[in-house]
Scaffold this active site. Structure first.
Site, PDB file in Angstrom:
ATOM      1  N   CYS A 119      48.016 -19.490  29.488  1.00  0.00           N
ATOM      2  CA  CYS A 119      49.332 -20.820  30.177  1.00  0.00           C
ATOM      3  C   CYS A 119      49.479 -21.934  28.956  1.00  0.00           C
ATOM      4  O   CYS A 119      50.382 -22.385  29.392  1.00  0.00           O
ATOM      5  CB  CYS A 119      49.317 -20.626  31.010  1.00  0.00           C
ATOM      6  SG  CYS A 119      49.032 -19.550  32.651  1.00  0.00           S
ATOM      7  N   HIS A 264      54.912 -24.720  32.649  1.00  0.00           N
ATOM      8  CA  HIS A 264      55.188 -23.385  32.308  1.00  0.00           C
ATOM      9  C   HIS A 264      55.367 -23.174  34.395  1.00  0.00           C
ATOM     10  O   HIS A 264      54.281 -24.031  35.314  1.00  0.00           O
ATOM     11  CB  HIS A 264      53.319 -23.238  32.517  1.00  0.00           C
ATOM     12  CG  HIS A 264      53.153 -22.390  33.077  1.00  0.00           C
ATOM     13  ND1 HIS A 264      53.221 -21.264  32.166  1.00  0.00           N
ATOM     14  CD2 HIS A 264      51.256 -21.412  33.408  1.00  0.00           C
ATOM     15  CE1 HIS A 264      52.561 -19.722  32.513  1.00  0.00           C
ATOM     16  NE2 HIS A 264      52.294 -20.717  33.792  1.00  0.00           N
ATOM     17  N   ASN A 294      56.377 -15.216  36.626  1.00  0.00           N
ATOM     18  CA  ASN A 294      55.588 -16.207  35.403  1.00  0.00           C
ATOM     19  C   ASN A 294      55.101 -15.537  34.298  1.00  0.00           C
ATOM     20  O   ASN A 294      54.600 -14.417  33.908  1.00  0.00           O
ATOM     21  CB  ASN A 294      53.918 -16.141  36.131  1.00  0.00           C
ATOM     22  CG  ASN A 294      52.775 -17.142  35.477  1.00  0.00           C
ATOM     23  OD1 ASN A 294      53.715 -17.344  33.678  1.00  0.00           O
ATOM     24  ND2 ASN A 294      51.899 -17.923  35.850  1.00  0.00           N
TER      25      ASN A 294
HETATM   26  O1  UT7 Z   1      49.537 -19.177  35.422  1.00  0.00           O
HETATM   27  C1  UT7 Z   1      48.624 -19.402  36.104  1.00  0.00           C
HETATM   28  C2  UT7 Z   1      48.395 -18.411  36.643  1.00  0.00           C
HETATM   29  N1  UT7 Z   1      48.140 -18.941  37.996  1.00  0.00           N
HETATM   30  C3  UT7 Z   1      48.199 -18.785  38.624  1.00  0.00           C
HETATM   31  O2  UT7 Z   1      49.448 -19.920  39.378  1.00  0.00           O
HETATM   32  C4  UT7 Z   1      48.412 -18.691  40.230  1.00  0.00           C
HETATM   33  C5  UT7 Z   1      48.103 -19.885  41.084  1.00  0.00           C
HETATM   34  N2  UT7 Z   1      48.028 -19.238  42.825  1.00  0.00           N
HETATM   35  C6  UT7 Z   1      48.905 -18.178  43.338  1.00  0.00           C
HETATM   36  O3  UT7 Z   1      49.783 -18.880  42.759  1.00  0.00           O
HETATM   37  C7  UT7 Z   1      48.845 -18.078  44.894  1.00  0.00           C
HETATM   38  O4  UT7 Z   1      47.499 -18.269  45.249  1.00  0.00           O
HETATM   39  C8  UT7 Z   1      49.249 -17.226  45.163  1.00  0.00           C
HETATM   40  C9  UT7 Z   1      50.556 -16.507  44.521  1.00  0.00           C
HETATM   41  C10 UT7 Z   1      48.612 -15.967  44.053  1.00  0.00           C
HETATM   42  C11 UT7 Z   1      48.211 -16.112  46.803  1.00  0.00           C
HETATM   43  O5  UT7 Z   1      49.064 -17.082  47.949  1.00  0.00           O
HETATM   44  P1  UT7 Z   1      48.361 -17.247  48.401  1.00  0.00           P
HETATM   45  O6  UT7 Z   1      48.393 -18.702  49.509  1.00  0.00           O
HETATM   46  O7  UT7 Z   1      46.226 -18.838  47.719  1.00  0.00           O
HETATM   47  O8  UT7 Z   1      47.565 -16.356  49.233  1.00  0.00           O
HETATM   48  P2  UT7 Z   1      45.724 -15.880  49.071  1.00  0.00           P
HETATM   49  O9  UT7 Z   1      45.314 -16.040  47.880  1.00  0.00           O
HETATM   50  O10 UT7 Z   1      45.243 -17.625  49.850  1.00  0.00           O
HETATM   51  O11 UT7 Z   1      46.291 -14.412  50.814  1.00  0.00           O
HETATM   52  C12 UT7 Z   1      46.235 -14.722  51.880  1.00  0.00           C
HETATM   53  C13 UT7 Z   1      46.740 -13.203  51.991  1.00  0.00           C
HETATM   54  C14 UT7 Z   1      45.583 -12.742  52.132  1.00  0.00           C
HETATM   55  O12 UT7 Z   1      45.336 -12.409  52.592  1.00  0.00           O
HETATM   56  P3  UT7 Z   1      43.829 -11.687  53.542  1.00  0.00           P
HETATM   57  O13 UT7 Z   1      42.853 -11.695  53.220  1.00  0.00           O
HETATM   58  O14 UT7 Z   1      44.511 -13.353  54.488  1.00  0.00           O
HETATM   59  O15 UT7 Z   1      44.529 -10.714  54.942  1.00  0.00           O
HETATM   60  C15 UT7 Z   1      45.904 -11.756  50.436  1.00  0.00           C
HETATM   61  O16 UT7 Z   1      45.495 -10.468  50.158  1.00  0.00           O
HETATM   62  O17 UT7 Z   1      47.772 -12.828  51.559  1.00  0.00           O
HETATM   63  C16 UT7 Z   1      47.178 -11.543  50.740  1.00  0.00           C
HETATM   64  N3  UT7 Z   1      48.256 -11.857  49.272  1.00  0.00           N
HETATM   65  C17 UT7 Z   1      49.114 -10.939  49.589  1.00  0.00           C
HETATM   66  N4  UT7 Z   1      50.412 -10.379  50.461  1.00  0.00           N
HETATM   67  C18 UT7 Z   1      51.002  -9.686  50.389  1.00  0.00           C
HETATM   68  C19 UT7 Z   1      47.919 -11.449  48.472  1.00  0.00           C
HETATM   69  N5  UT7 Z   1      49.174 -11.201  47.161  1.00  0.00           N
HETATM   70  C20 UT7 Z   1      49.599 -10.546  48.193  1.00  0.00           C
HETATM   71  C21 UT7 Z   1      50.962 -10.656  48.077  1.00  0.00           C
HETATM   72  N6  UT7 Z   1      52.021  -9.640  49.590  1.00  0.00           N
HETATM   73  N7  UT7 Z   1      51.451  -9.934  46.732  1.00  0.00           N
END
Ligand code: UT7
Length: 337
Positions: A119, A264, A294
């Site tokens: 990134c 970004h 992204n």
């Molecule tokens: O360019 C740099 C690249 N990366 C980033 O910038 C990523 C930065 N992080 C993020 O954008 C966020 O962490 C995410 C959007 C990826 C995830 O959001 P979050 O609020 O941090 O969720 P989490 O990873 O803590 O997950 C919470 C729940 C999980 O389920 P359980 O374990 O609580 O049952 C995940 O499996 O949300 C679930 N989950 C989803 N549910 C529906 C994760 N992705 C999805 C999805 N749809 N697409």
């Protein structure tokens, strides 16, 4: 007066972008994985992204972006003296996508460098372009950021955290020596390899004996991007404001002078959290993640192209570019448009 420069640095002469035609909405993702439009919009601000629909390398996606950048710079292809190509999804493991792009453009002989800083690749590339121009080594540098994410995404529910974020795209800048105080005033770059595995692809890897890609690796999904989203998120919202202050201070400018912040486009919530920490009002923050997701190394040049198209970048504006991503790597540049 412009920050770091002993000699005039790089000025942006023209900006271009290109996206594949195929639109993939959040609703479309639900045919492969358990997710919902509401979840993705709330957590990321993304409603759709673009994916290629036929065999296309990052280098090919970049060609129309380059042509647009040259057109906007009123420059000819033959003016390009070197290529810097930032990507985490090169056409092939080697040679670099810069060499493939050079071939597509028909510019044999000029140097082509690939930058592998995810990134932050585009800002690392901008820093190299700025240094080369400042040294007088090249007068016209083509800087490209291009990614094909769609062919490397895990479409099962196990990959939904990563898959909902990423889209394909390409952006390009033509850079030349600065005039009248315009261009890159200061850039600051960072990396912290302690967290290399918080966002990475494990395979294929050349360290694995007996082979860099095995059926077992494929069965375990080691060829897909894996990410500790929370870790990336927390680090991004603390490191980006820090590096922005650092670059601003090196440029001799202050946040209050800023016309536009072009981050970004990682996640809309990251952008909003960084803007809130900097105390920037919404009208000074650029975002286009809603419709393209992204696009990693392509996201800053695509955002610059769209900001220019929307009349949000005017000559003489003070602009801050900033990134955070895999590595971890993070960076900021202060630019006089
Ligand atoms: O360019 C740099 C690249 N990366 C980033 O910038 C990523 C930065 N992080 C993020 O954008 C966020 O962490 C995410 C959007 C990826 C995830 O959001 P979050 O609020 O941090 O969720 P989490 O990873 O803590 O997950 C919470 C729940 C999980 O389920 P359980 O374990 O609580 O049952 C995940 O499996 O949300 C679930 N989950 C989803 N549910 C529906 C994760 N992705 C999805 C999805 N749809 N697409």
């Amino acid at each position: 007066m412009g920050g770091d420069r002993a000699q005039p640095g790089a000025m942006i002469l023209g900006v271009g972008g290109n996206l594949p035609a195929r639109v993939v909405t959040n609703q479309d993702l639900t045919q492969w994985m358990e997710t919902s439009d509401a979840w993705i919009v709330e957590r990321t601000g993304i409603r759709a992204r673009r994916w290629i629909s036929e065999d296309t390398g990052a280098s090919e996606l970049a060609v129309p972006a380059v042509k647009q950048a040259l057109e906007r710079a009123s420059a000819r292809l033959e003016d390009v003296e070197c290529i810097i190509f930032a990507t985490l999804s090169p056409d092939h493991h080697f040679p670099g996508s810069g060499c493939f792009l050079q071939q597509h453009l028909g510019l044999p002989g000029i140097p082509a460098l690939d930058v592998r800083n995810q990134c932050s690749g585009f800002l690392y590339g901008l820093s190299i372009a700025d240094a080369w121009i400042r040294l007088g080594q090249y007068r016209r540098v083509l800087l490209v950021g291009a990614e094909i994410h769609s062919t490397g995404l895990d479409l099962s529910t196990a990959g939904r955290d990563v898959t909902c974020l990423f889209g394909d795209g390409a952006g390009a800048l033509l850079l030349g020596p600065s005039e009248a105080g315009r261009g890159v005033l200061a850039t600051r770059l960072h990396a912290d390899g302690r967290y290399a595995k918080s966002l990475w692809i494990e395979a294929p890897n050349s360290r694995a004996v007996p082979a860099r890609l095995t059926h077992a690796m494929l069965d375990e999904g080691k060829h897909f991007t894996r990410m500790n989203g929370r870790h990336v998120f927390t680090m991004a919202v603390s490191r980006m404001p820090e590096v922005i202050h650092e670059a601003l201070s090196a440029s001799g400018h202050e946040l209050s002078e800023l016309a536009l912040f072009v981050p970004h486009q990682a996640n809309q919530r990251i952008t909003e959290a960084v803007a809130a920490q900097l105390g920037l009002p919404e009208e000074k923050v650029f975002s286009n993640i809603e419709t393209i997701g992204n696009t990693t190394a392509a996201s800053i040049p695509l955002a610059l192209r769209d900001a220019e198209d929307q009349g949000r970048l005017k000559r003489g504006d003070l602009v801050v570019l900033a990134s955070f991503g895999a590595g971890f790597t993070w960076a900021a540049s202060v630019v006089r448009w």
